[in-house]
Design a protein around this motif. Structure first.
Motif, short mmCIF file in Angstrom:
data_model
loop_
_atom_site.label_atom_id
_atom_site.label_comp_id
_atom_site.label_asym_id
_atom_site.label_seq_id
_atom_site.Cartn_x
_atom_site.Cartn_y
_atom_site.Cartn_z
N UNK A 1 -73.97 -135.61 -0.03
CA UNK A 1 -72.90 -135.02 -0.84
C UNK A 1 -71.71 -135.97 -0.95
N UNK A 2 -71.41 -136.70 0.13
CA UNK A 2 -70.32 -137.65 0.08
C UNK A 2 -70.61 -138.78 -0.91
N UNK A 3 -71.85 -139.26 -0.92
CA UNK A 3 -72.24 -140.29 -1.89
C UNK A 3 -72.10 -139.78 -3.32
N UNK A 4 -72.57 -138.55 -3.54
CA UNK A 4 -72.50 -137.97 -4.89
C UNK A 4 -71.05 -137.78 -5.32
N UNK A 5 -70.21 -137.29 -4.40
CA UNK A 5 -68.80 -137.08 -4.73
C UNK A 5 -68.11 -138.42 -5.03
N UNK B 1 -80.99 -131.43 -9.10
CA UNK B 1 -81.14 -130.03 -8.68
C UNK B 1 -79.90 -129.21 -9.06
N UNK B 2 -78.72 -129.78 -8.90
CA UNK B 2 -77.50 -129.04 -9.26
C UNK B 2 -77.45 -128.72 -10.75
N UNK B 3 -77.87 -129.67 -11.57
CA UNK B 3 -77.90 -129.40 -13.01
C UNK B 3 -78.88 -128.28 -13.33
N UNK C 1 -77.93 -124.61 -14.98
CA UNK C 1 -78.54 -124.11 -16.21
C UNK C 1 -79.24 -122.78 -15.96
N UNK C 2 -79.93 -122.68 -14.83
CA UNK C 2 -80.71 -121.47 -14.55
C UNK C 2 -79.81 -120.26 -14.33
N UNK C 3 -78.78 -120.41 -13.47
CA UNK C 3 -78.03 -119.23 -13.04
C UNK C 3 -76.77 -118.97 -13.87
N UNK C 4 -76.26 -119.97 -14.57
CA UNK C 4 -75.07 -119.74 -15.37
C UNK C 4 -75.38 -119.52 -16.84
N UNK C 5 -76.54 -119.97 -17.29
CA UNK C 5 -76.85 -119.83 -18.71
C UNK C 5 -78.10 -118.98 -18.95
N UNK C 6 -79.22 -119.38 -18.34
CA UNK C 6 -80.48 -118.74 -18.68
C UNK C 6 -80.65 -117.35 -18.09
#
Length: 271
Positions: free
Chosen positions: A51-55, A238-240, A244-249
């Motif tokens: 997570x630190x690398x991604x941030x 995975x975050x994308x 998409x799954x839980x906020x849109x679909x």
């Protein structure tokens, strides 16, 4: 307008209903942390390191967002083509028994051919540009959507057609109020499956056939034996998908299921 109002008022209940999914994700992170503590950072970095690398990439803005944008553009181009062609041709094939029977062997061949085989062909046809991942996503998603459209058209109950004819409904009312909701209820699950597949396939295609995008960054991190970077890229994908799954679909799927349940209740004579 009423649909938007109902959607907004249902957000708190929807978020509360997702506590099970959130708890499951926290459990997965806890298991990841436990295994990372056993094997060490060379084999499996901790979730905090990834997570630190991604941030850090997100703050710098030099790696994460351009790679995501490139992969998203390719995935959605292939997906959009598959949704448009698969939905239209699937519904048209479902209207005719002959077309339905003739199309099934084609769908079996397309579904049975692994995406890696299509990727090899696409590399020969399109080289290392956008064409290879876009085509691979399209050919992997098309048969799934096609089958959804075909099943939706084939399972339209005859009494709805007879009722529309009996009341002499105009063609646009037959399409929008009778046929389309039924077909959409079959197409939408296929679209969700195709959306998930599109991200997996585009990353695979970029990994083997491109020097840009998330797949190419994954290949670079693998070559450098950088496990934290590899897990960070996987985490970004995975975050994308989760967003998409839980906020849109999922909200849209609930609306469709609510309509179908209401229709079934009316058909069964329930109040």
């Amino acid at each position: 307008m009423s649909l938007l109002r109902r959607w907004f008022t249902g957000i708190p209940a929807y978020l509360w209903s997702g506590w099970g999914a959130v708890a499951s994700l926290f459990l997965m992170v806890a298991l990841w942390e436990a295994v990372a503590q056993i094997y060490g950072p060379l084999v499996l970095p901790t979730p905090l390191e990834a997570a630190d690398t991604l941030a850090r990439w997100a703050e710098q803005g030099g790696m994460l967002w351009p790679a995501l944008a490139i992969s998203a553009r390719r995935a959605f181009m292939g997906l959009a083509l598959a949704l448009a062609a698969g939905s239209l041709l699937g519904v048209l094939a479902g209207v005719s028994m002959t077309a339905s029977m003739m199309s099934r062997p084609w769908v079996t061949v397309l579904l049975g051919t692994p995406p890696i085989a299509w990727l090899v062909l696409a590399m020969l046809w399109f080289g290392t540009g956008d064409g290879t991942p876009v085509f691979t996503v399209f050919i992997a998603c098309f048969p799934v959507v096609f089958l959804g459209g075909l099943q939706g058209a084939r399972t339209l109950e005859h009494h709805w057609r007879d009722l529309a004819r009996a009341f002499a409904l105009p063609w646009h009312m037959r399409v929008l109020d009778v046929y389309l909701p039924h077909v959409i209820s079959y197409l939408f699950p296929a679209w969700i499956v195709a959306l998930g597949s599109s991200w997996k396939v585009v990353v695979m295609a970029e990994l083997l056939a491109s020097d840009t995008g998330i797949g190419a960054e994954l290949a670079a991190s693998r070559a450098q034996l950088d496990m934290a970077a590899t897990l960070a890229w996987i985490g970004a994908i995975v975050l994308v998908l989760l967003a998409l799954e839980y906020l849109l679909l999922e909200p849209v799927k609930r609306e469709i299921e609510r309509w179908r349940d209401a229709g079934s209740a009316r058909a069964g004579g329930q109040p």
